[in-house]
Design a protein around this motif. Structure first.
Motif, PDB file in Angstrom:
ATOM      1  N   VAL A 238       0.823  -1.201   0.000  1.00 19.99           N
ATOM      2  CA  VAL A 238       0.000   0.000   0.000  1.00 19.99           C
ATOM      3  C   VAL A 238       0.864   1.261   0.000  1.00 19.99           C
ATOM      4  CG1 VAL A 238      -1.916  -1.096   1.228  1.00 19.99           C
ATOM      5  CG2 VAL A 238      -0.130   0.103   2.531  1.00 19.99           C
ATOM      6  N   TYR A 239       0.269   2.327  -0.477  1.00 24.51           N
ATOM      7  CA  TYR A 239       0.764   3.679  -0.228  1.00 24.51           C
ATOM      8  C   TYR A 239      -0.011   4.203   0.968  1.00 24.51           C
ATOM      9  CZ  TYR A 239       0.899   8.775  -0.515  1.00 24.51           C
ATOM     10  OH  TYR A 239       1.008  10.094  -0.195  1.00 24.51           O
ATOM     11  N   PHE A 240       0.653   4.935   1.867  1.00 22.65           N
ATOM     12  CA  PHE A 240      -0.026   5.496   3.035  1.00 22.65           C
ATOM     13  C   PHE A 240       0.357   6.963   3.195  1.00 22.65           C
ATOM     14  CE2 PHE A 240       4.071   3.973   4.513  1.00 22.65           C
ATOM     15  CZ  PHE A 240       4.526   5.005   5.333  1.00 22.65           C
ATOM     16  N   VAL A 241      -0.502   7.707   3.896  1.00 26.51           N
ATOM     17  CA  VAL A 241      -0.258   9.137   4.084  1.00 26.51           C
ATOM     18  C   VAL A 241      -0.647   9.549   5.498  1.00 26.51           C
ATOM     19  CG1 VAL A 241      -2.559   9.785   3.200  1.00 26.51           C
ATOM     20  CG2 VAL A 241      -0.672  11.441   3.094  1.00 26.51           C
ATOM     21  N   MET A 242       0.082  10.516   6.040  1.00 28.94           N
ATOM     22  CA  MET A 242      -0.173  11.148   7.333  1.00 28.94           C
ATOM     23  C   MET A 242      -0.277  10.147   8.481  1.00 28.94           C
ATOM     24  SD  MET A 242      -0.001  14.267   6.463  1.00 28.94           S
ATOM     25  CE  MET A 242      -0.583  15.207   7.862  1.00 28.94           C
ATOM     26  N   PRO A 243       0.832   9.455   8.808  1.00 31.41           N
ATOM     27  CA  PRO A 243       0.821   8.586   9.986  1.00 31.41           C
ATOM     28  C   PRO A 243       0.592   9.387  11.257  1.00 31.41           C
ATOM     29  CG  PRO A 243       2.927   8.452   8.791  1.00 31.41           C
ATOM     30  CD  PRO A 243       2.132   9.522   8.162  1.00 31.41           C
ATOM     31  N   ARG A 244       0.141   8.687  12.308  1.00 29.85           N
ATOM     32  CA  ARG A 244      -0.146   9.365  13.578  1.00 29.85           C
ATOM     33  C   ARG A 244       1.146   9.876  14.212  1.00 29.85           C
ATOM     34  NH1 ARG A 244      -1.429   5.172  17.074  1.00 29.85           N
ATOM     35  NH2 ARG A 244       0.458   5.497  18.306  1.00 29.85           N
ATOM     36  N   ALA A 245       1.178  11.190  14.505  1.00 30.67           N
ATOM     37  CA  ALA A 245       2.336  11.800  15.160  1.00 30.67           C
ATOM     38  C   ALA A 245       2.552  11.158  16.526  1.00 30.67           C
ATOM     39  CB  ALA A 245       2.111  13.300  15.317  1.00 30.67           C
ATOM     40  N   PRO A 246       3.818  11.055  16.945  1.00 29.59           N
ATOM     41  CA  PRO A 246       5.046  11.564  16.305  1.00 29.59           C
ATOM     42  C   PRO A 246       5.707  10.567  15.364  1.00 29.59           C
ATOM     43  CG  PRO A 246       5.590  10.693  18.462  1.00 29.59           C
ATOM     44  CD  PRO A 246       4.104  10.481  18.284  1.00 29.59           C
ATOM     45  N   PHE A 247       4.935   9.606  14.857  1.00 34.06           N
ATOM     46  CA  PHE A 247       5.503   8.541  14.035  1.00 34.06           C
ATOM     47  C   PHE A 247       5.365   8.890  12.559  1.00 34.06           C
ATOM     48  CE2 PHE A 247       3.929   6.687  17.987  1.00 34.06           C
ATOM     49  CZ  PHE A 247       5.108   6.139  18.480  1.00 34.06           C
ATOM     50  N   GLY A 248       6.441   9.423  11.971  1.00 30.23           N
ATOM     51  CA  GLY A 248       6.435   9.764  10.563  1.00 30.23           C
ATOM     52  C   GLY A 248       6.765   8.581   9.678  1.00 30.23           C
ATOM     53  N   ALA A 249       6.769   8.830   8.367  1.00 34.28           N
ATOM     54  CA  ALA A 249       6.909   7.750   7.387  1.00 34.28           C
ATOM     55  C   ALA A 249       8.332   7.228   7.249  1.00 34.28           C
ATOM     56  CB  ALA A 249       6.413   8.229   6.024  1.00 34.28           C
ATOM     57  N   MET A 250       9.322   8.006   7.653  1.00 33.15           N
ATOM     58  CA  MET A 250      10.719   7.579   7.486  1.00 33.15           C
ATOM     59  C   MET A 250      11.160   6.749   8.691  1.00 33.15           C
ATOM     60  SD  MET A 250      12.401  10.927   5.682  1.00 33.15           S
ATOM     61  CE  MET A 250      11.743  11.524   4.120  1.00 33.15           C
TER      62      MET A 250
END
Length: 341
Positions: free
Chosen positions: A74-86
């Motif tokens: 999947v592609y995902f967007v805007m993970p729950r802070a403070p957990f970013g995509a990197m």
């Protein structure tokens, strides 16, 4: 888990250990494979983006590609802070995930999503682009602008006009489908005349030197329906003034502002709006509901391979984030891979 961690405003992310995200009810755990650099990612890390939370430390990255526990890619967007995509793992709500077509690889999907979505959403949600219309892309030499040219053609635009400062890059944009390419002016308000995208070899010697406004006025006199603006600042001001002076009377021009690479503000005479049918609007986080932004990315991902959308990438292992962060090129998209393989 390993992650690119932003310790404070304006600081380059560092590669290190960050707490594992805890999955809550109604969320999905994703094992991340790739996450791309973007202007939004960099400005949020710097604390300067309007959507920045201003709380540190956090993991950089607003979107990426990975696999659900089921193995679905999947592609995902805007993970729950403070957990970013990197990071190696993130948690997101199911509605913020998009299944990817098999033929679209992880690096391309991660790279194309953010810049491609900006154009796709601007055309579909804001400008409501129609087949046969004419589009002007102000700032077409970066990754987002290049995709905007390609997407306009895929959506049926009759004519695409592209502007930019880098003449070599403009030649490349002509090869991506721009019908007319206009070099933006230098410090004194003049630039090289426009060239026909089909006759690149002779573009630099056509006619006498024209002001940028005069060159743009010629295009607006022929008819422009939609402007996508990635620059703002002085060039956007010139585009708007040329449109107001030369566009056919009472014919709407949908001007969609997306980026501010050329300046954060525009000083615009009120007469520009009173004397024209220009519809001035923006496209970004907050101007379109999140579910519609996600839908735009879904449509983009399905179209990427059939449309032959091209984007240049520089893949790097996440462990190189400190070295790779300042090297981001506006004409290439840096993609961090969670595994060096």
């Amino acid at each position: 888990m390993k992650a690119a961690i932003v310790q404070g405003a304006g600081q380059t992310p560092v590669y290190g250990e960050f707490a594992e995200p805890v999955v809550r009810e109604g969320q999905e755990l994703i094992t991340v494979t790739a996450s791309s650099m973007s202007h939004v990612t960099k400005s949020r890390a710097a604390g300067s983006h309007y959507s920045s939370a201003g709380e540190y430390p956090f993991v950089a990255g607003i979107d990426g590609v990975g696999r659900l526990a089921s193995g679905k890619r999947v592609y995902f967007v805007m993970p729950r802070a403070p957990f970013g995509a990197m990071a190696e793992r993130v948690v997101v709500r199911p509605e913020q995930c998009i299944a990817l077509p098999d033929e679209l690889d992880d690096v391309t999907a991660a790279a194309i999503a953010n810049p491609g979505m900006s154009a796709w959403a601007a055309y579909r949600e804001r400008a409501r682009l129609k087949v046969g219309e004419t589009v002007l892309v102000n700032g077409a030499t970066g990754t987002a602008g290049r995709l905007a040219v390609q997407i306009a053609k895929w959506m049926g635009a009759k004519k695409v006009i592209a502007t930019g400062r880098n003449e070599e890059a403009l030649r490349e944009v002509a090869g991506l489908g721009a019908d007319v390419v206009i070099p933006l002016s230098g410090e004194h308000g003049h630039g090289t005349p426009p060239f026909d995208g089909g006759a690149v070899e002779g573009w630099a010697t056509q006619g006498s030197e024209l002001s940028l406004e005069e060159t743009l006025k010629e295009q607006f006199a022929e008819g422009v329906d939609v402007v996508l603006d990635y620059l703002w600042g002085e060039s956007a001001r010139t585009v708007l003034i040329a449109a107001a002076k030369e566009a056919p009377e009472a014919v709407p021009i949908r001007f969609v502002h997306i980026g501010s690479v050329g300046g954060a503000e525009v000083s615009l005479p009120g007469a520009v709006l009173r004397s024209s049918a220009i519809e001035l609007m923006g496209c970004g986080i907050g101007s379109i509901p999140m579910e519609r932004l996600v839908a735009s990315v879904r449509e983009l991902m399905q179209a990427a391979v059939p449309a032959g959308l091209k984007i240049a990438t520089t893949p790097l292992p996440l462990s190189s984030v400190e070295r790779g962060w300042p090297l981001d090129d506006s004409r290439k998209r840096t993609v961090f891979l969670m595994s060096p393989s």
